[in-house]
Design a protein around this motif. Structure first.
Motif, PDB file in Angstrom:
ATOM      1  N   ASN A 321      11.787  -2.656  -1.110  1.00  0.00           N
ATOM      2  CA  ASN A 321      10.415  -2.170  -1.301  1.00  0.00           C
ATOM      3  C   ASN A 321      10.430  -0.742  -1.842  1.00  0.00           C
ATOM      4  O   ASN A 321       9.712  -0.418  -2.795  1.00  0.00           O
ATOM      5  N   PHE A 325       8.760   0.069  -5.452  1.00  0.00           N
ATOM      6  CA  PHE A 325       7.496   0.814  -5.530  1.00  0.00           C
ATOM      7  C   PHE A 325       7.670   2.266  -6.018  1.00  0.00           C
ATOM      8  O   PHE A 325       6.700   2.939  -6.305  1.00  0.00           O
ATOM      9  N   ASP A 349      11.063   7.105   0.565  1.00  0.00           N
ATOM     10  CA  ASP A 349      10.951   7.081  -0.900  1.00  0.00           C
ATOM     11  C   ASP A 349       9.882   8.066  -1.345  1.00  0.00           C
ATOM     12  O   ASP A 349       9.184   8.660  -0.517  1.00  0.00           O
ATOM     13  N   PRO A 352       4.280   5.573  -4.304  1.00  0.00           N
ATOM     14  CA  PRO A 352       2.826   5.810  -4.230  1.00  0.00           C
ATOM     15  C   PRO A 352       2.308   6.058  -2.799  1.00  0.00           C
ATOM     16  O   PRO A 352       1.183   6.511  -2.619  1.00  0.00           O
ATOM     17  N   TYR A 367      -0.313  -9.342   3.834  1.00  0.00           N
ATOM     18  CA  TYR A 367      -1.149  -8.172   3.504  1.00  0.00           C
ATOM     19  C   TYR A 367      -0.434  -7.329   2.459  1.00  0.00           C
ATOM     20  O   TYR A 367       0.727  -6.959   2.619  1.00  0.00           O
ATOM     21  N   ARG A 368      -1.146  -7.015   1.386  1.00  0.00           N
ATOM     22  CA  ARG A 368      -0.574  -6.157   0.344  1.00  0.00           C
ATOM     23  C   ARG A 368      -1.600  -5.078   0.008  1.00  0.00           C
ATOM     24  O   ARG A 368      -2.788  -5.364  -0.114  1.00  0.00           O
ATOM     25  N   THR A 372      -0.738  -1.241  -4.854  1.00  0.00           N
ATOM     26  CA  THR A 372       0.532  -1.738  -5.404  1.00  0.00           C
ATOM     27  C   THR A 372       0.384  -3.116  -6.035  1.00  0.00           C
ATOM     28  O   THR A 372       1.380  -3.775  -6.306  1.00  0.00           O
ATOM     29  N   THR A 378       5.734 -11.013  -2.008  1.00  0.00           N
ATOM     30  CA  THR A 378       5.100 -12.100  -1.251  1.00  0.00           C
ATOM     31  C   THR A 378       4.164 -11.577  -0.167  1.00  0.00           C
ATOM     32  O   THR A 378       3.365 -12.326   0.384  1.00  0.00           O
ATOM     33  N   GLY A 379       4.305 -10.331   0.192  1.00  0.00           N
ATOM     34  CA  GLY A 379       3.493  -9.783   1.293  1.00  0.00           C
ATOM     35  C   GLY A 379       4.046 -10.202   2.642  1.00  0.00           C
ATOM     36  O   GLY A 379       3.373 -10.063   3.667  1.00  0.00           O
ATOM     37  N   LEU A 380       5.270 -10.705   2.652  1.00  0.00           N
ATOM     38  CA  LEU A 380       5.844 -11.168   3.931  1.00  0.00           C
ATOM     39  C   LEU A 380       7.026 -10.313   4.401  1.00  0.00           C
ATOM     40  O   LEU A 380       7.444 -10.403   5.548  1.00  0.00           O
ATOM     41  N   ALA A 383       6.409  -8.124   7.463  1.00  0.00           N
ATOM     42  CA  ALA A 383       6.205  -8.927   8.680  1.00  0.00           C
ATOM     43  C   ALA A 383       7.578  -9.376   9.198  1.00  0.00           C
ATOM     44  O   ALA A 383       7.829  -9.355  10.407  1.00  0.00           O
ATOM     45  N   ALA A 406       6.630   7.067   1.137  1.00  0.00           N
ATOM     46  CA  ALA A 406       6.536   6.371   2.430  1.00  0.00           C
ATOM     47  C   ALA A 406       7.860   6.508   3.166  1.00  0.00           C
ATOM     48  O   ALA A 406       8.921   6.550   2.541  1.00  0.00           O
ATOM     49  N   PHE A 408       9.770   4.639   6.407  1.00  0.00           N
ATOM     50  CA  PHE A 408       9.799   3.612   7.452  1.00  0.00           C
ATOM     51  C   PHE A 408      10.943   3.947   8.410  1.00  0.00           C
ATOM     52  O   PHE A 408      12.062   4.196   7.958  1.00  0.00           O
TER      53      PHE A 408
HETATM   54  P1  ADP Z   1       5.799  -7.328  -0.741  1.00  0.00           P
HETATM   55  O1  ADP Z   1       6.621  -6.122  -0.988  1.00  0.00           O
HETATM   56  O2  ADP Z   1       6.515  -8.576  -1.038  1.00  0.00           O
HETATM   57  O3  ADP Z   1       4.444  -7.258  -1.321  1.00  0.00           O
HETATM   58  P2  ADP Z   1       5.921  -6.498   2.000  1.00  0.00           P
HETATM   59  O4  ADP Z   1       5.470  -7.184   3.236  1.00  0.00           O
HETATM   60  O5  ADP Z   1       7.330  -6.081   1.921  1.00  0.00           O
HETATM   61  O6  ADP Z   1       5.522  -7.439   0.832  1.00  0.00           O
HETATM   62  O7  ADP Z   1       4.994  -5.229   1.814  1.00  0.00           O
HETATM   63  C1  ADP Z   1       3.620  -5.371   1.985  1.00  0.00           C
HETATM   64  C2  ADP Z   1       2.887  -4.323   1.196  1.00  0.00           C
HETATM   65  O8  ADP Z   1       3.159  -3.045   1.760  1.00  0.00           O
HETATM   66  C3  ADP Z   1       3.322  -4.190  -0.234  1.00  0.00           C
HETATM   67  O9  ADP Z   1       2.687  -5.136  -1.067  1.00  0.00           O
HETATM   68  C4  ADP Z   1       2.891  -2.780  -0.551  1.00  0.00           C
HETATM   69  O10 ADP Z   1       1.496  -2.783  -0.807  1.00  0.00           O
HETATM   70  C5  ADP Z   1       3.134  -2.053   0.756  1.00  0.00           C
HETATM   71  N1  ADP Z   1       4.440  -1.371   0.758  1.00  0.00           N
HETATM   72  C6  ADP Z   1       5.563  -1.786   1.369  1.00  0.00           C
HETATM   73  N2  ADP Z   1       6.559  -0.889   1.206  1.00  0.00           N
HETATM   74  C7  ADP Z   1       6.038   0.119   0.490  1.00  0.00           C
HETATM   75  C8  ADP Z   1       6.560   1.355  -0.010  1.00  0.00           C
HETATM   76  N3  ADP Z   1       7.817   1.740   0.220  1.00  0.00           N
HETATM   77  N4  ADP Z   1       5.722   2.157  -0.702  1.00  0.00           N
HETATM   78  C9  ADP Z   1       4.436   1.795  -0.924  1.00  0.00           C
HETATM   79  N5  ADP Z   1       3.886   0.634  -0.491  1.00  0.00           N
HETATM   80  C10 ADP Z   1       4.680  -0.186   0.203  1.00  0.00           C
END
Ligand code: ADP
Length: 416
Positions: A321, A325, A349, A352, A367-368, A372, A378-380, A383, A406, A408
């Motif tokens: 991710n 991103f 990172d 955005p 959820y996305r 982005t 996949t938005g998974l 999770a 961001a 994590f």
């Molecule tokens: P995916 O990346 O497949 O869309 P994820 O569950 O990994 O699904 O992430 C969900 C959403 O969280 C992403 O679609 C994005 O909107 C946001 N996201 C995740 N990681 C980052 C990141 N490092 N920087 C910005 N947005 C992020």
């Protein structure tokens, strides 16, 4: 409260007048003493008597006002007690208040009903008569240390959601309020849904793989009409996307249904981390992104007990991710810190970032963030990260601001 003035005339002046009158009667003799002193004495004494009566009357009035105020306070407090009692009796949620010695200070009928007859609720009774489950006792301990905690408790035939909230009672003693919700119905629906997802993804995987193989064969054999190759490539891309989605769905459902079993093994951080980053370079290089590691001194030689495959999967999700991103040419950092008995895996990172409103829901399935959209996914992934972290006895958190990258943080036990 309005009070009547107690002294209409200064009492000393009345007393002085009465004394002067008496002095004149005795010392000036008759008839002059009587003529001059008599009225003086009578007026002074009269005033003194009047003030005395006034004071008595006003004290009686104050007393009766206090008494009626006291009565109305008692009435109000009885009314509020009845109201509180009514609320407690009619609540569908169970409530149990634990005092500083974990004794039961208060409970409502719903709590008794939900906990069934295997737990006897009595005022002053002990917590251990209520719960024997180690997980529940651990959560309550944590609440006594100031943490708000939530967990699920299975009490046949019910599934309960418990929440423990710490607070200080009026006398400053630490207390904990337990709330109990019956989630048996939701839980049954959730299990059905997860089984459906698990079966559906399993059933879909086979035809998708067959389409992929057939398409590849066609492309390799060259038996495609001119211009048809573009279509085949589009089919392949769609199939790949579906495969990614199905893999994530079945992975998530395996974790959520408890089908996934962890296999902890000793791994050395100094070996695990470089291998992980090497495998991610093919994603970072096309975007000219530098992958950096900052491992706290001494940590490289540390050996931890963990399911390396699952840890790899969790960090790969976060790092992928961060790479996808982030802007081209930027840096993604994996930082490791030891905070006994935890180890922190921090992925940072300069992409955005994530707005507060999205951050609340970002770990939910599918959820996305709007910011982005357009980036494949996949938005998974998050999770999966959240569930894997929980399964490994840890948790994941996010620190971010829109436009400022961001971070994590995954907190995992050193010994899994
Ligand atoms: P995916 O990346 O497949 O869309 P994820 O569950 O990994 O699904 O992430 C969900 C959403 O969280 C992403 O679609 C994005 O909107 C946001 N996201 C995740 N990681 C980052 C990141 N490092 N920087 C910005 N947005 C992020």
């Amino acid at each position: 409260m309005k009070r009547t003035p107690l002294l209409p005339a200064p009492p000393l002046a009345a007393l002085a007048l009465a004394l002067l009158g008496a002095w004149m009667v005795f010392f000036l003799g008759q008839p002059l003493g009587l003529i001059l002193g008599g009225p003086c004495f009578l007026t002074g004494a009269g005033l003194l008597l009047r003030q005395g009566f006034l004071q008595l009357g006003s004290a009686a009035q104050v007393k009766s006002e206090l008494e009626s105020e006291n009565l109305s306070l008692k009435d109000r407090s009885r009314h509020e007690d009845r109201l509180r009692q009514g609320i407690l009796v009619h609540l569908r949620e169970g409530l149990v208040l634990l005092g500083p010695g974990k004794e039961i200070r208060l409970y409502n009928p719903a709590a008794q009903l939900l906990l069934s007859s295997s737990s006897r609720l009595t005022l002053g009774g002990s917590l251990h008569g209520l719960f024997r489950e180690p997980e529940t006792l651990r959560h309550i301990d944590r609440a006594f240390q100031g943490e708000v905690t939530e967990w699920t408790l299975r009490r046949d035939p019910r599934v309960l959601r418990l929440r423990a909230v710490p607070f200080e009672s009026e006398d400053g003693d630490p207390s904990v309020l337990l709330t109990l919700d019956d989630i048996t119905h939701q839980e049954a629906l959730e299990t059905t849904r997860q089984k459906f997802i698990s079966n559906a993804s399993h059933e879909l995987k086979t035809p998708v793989t067959s389409i992929r193989i057939a398409t590849e064969n066609l492309m390799d054999g060259g038996s495609v009409a001119p211009g048809g190759e573009g279509n085949l490539k589009a089919i392949l891309r769609s199939v790949d996307r579906m495969t990614m989605l199905l893999n994530d769905i079945s992975e998530l459902s395996r974790i959520e249904t408890g089908a996934l079993r962890l296999e902890p093994m000793p791994i050395q951080i100094g070996v695990f981390v470089p291998q992980l980053l090497d495998e991610l370079r093919h994603q970072a290089e096309p975007r000219n992104i530098t992958l950096k590691t900052l491992v706290e001194p001494g940590l490289e030689r540390t050996v931890i007990e963990v399911d390396s495959l699952r840890l790899h999967q969790l960090l790969e999700n976060l790092l992928s991710n961060a790479i996808k991103f982030s802007p081209v040419g930027s840096e993604v950092t994996l930082r490791l810190q030891r905070r006994d008995p935890w180890i922190l895996w921090i992925v940072q990172d300069s992409g955005p970032g994530i707005a507060d409103s999205d951050a609340k829901r970002i770990f939910e399935r599918f959820y996305r963030a709007a910011s982005t959209r357009g980036v494949p996914g996949t938005g998974l992934g998050l999770a999966i990260v959240k569930h894997l972290a929980l399964l490994m006895g840890g948790e994941v958190s996010l620190q971010s601001e829109l436009g400022r990258g961001a971070t994590f943080t995954v907190k995992l036990p050193l010994q899994g």
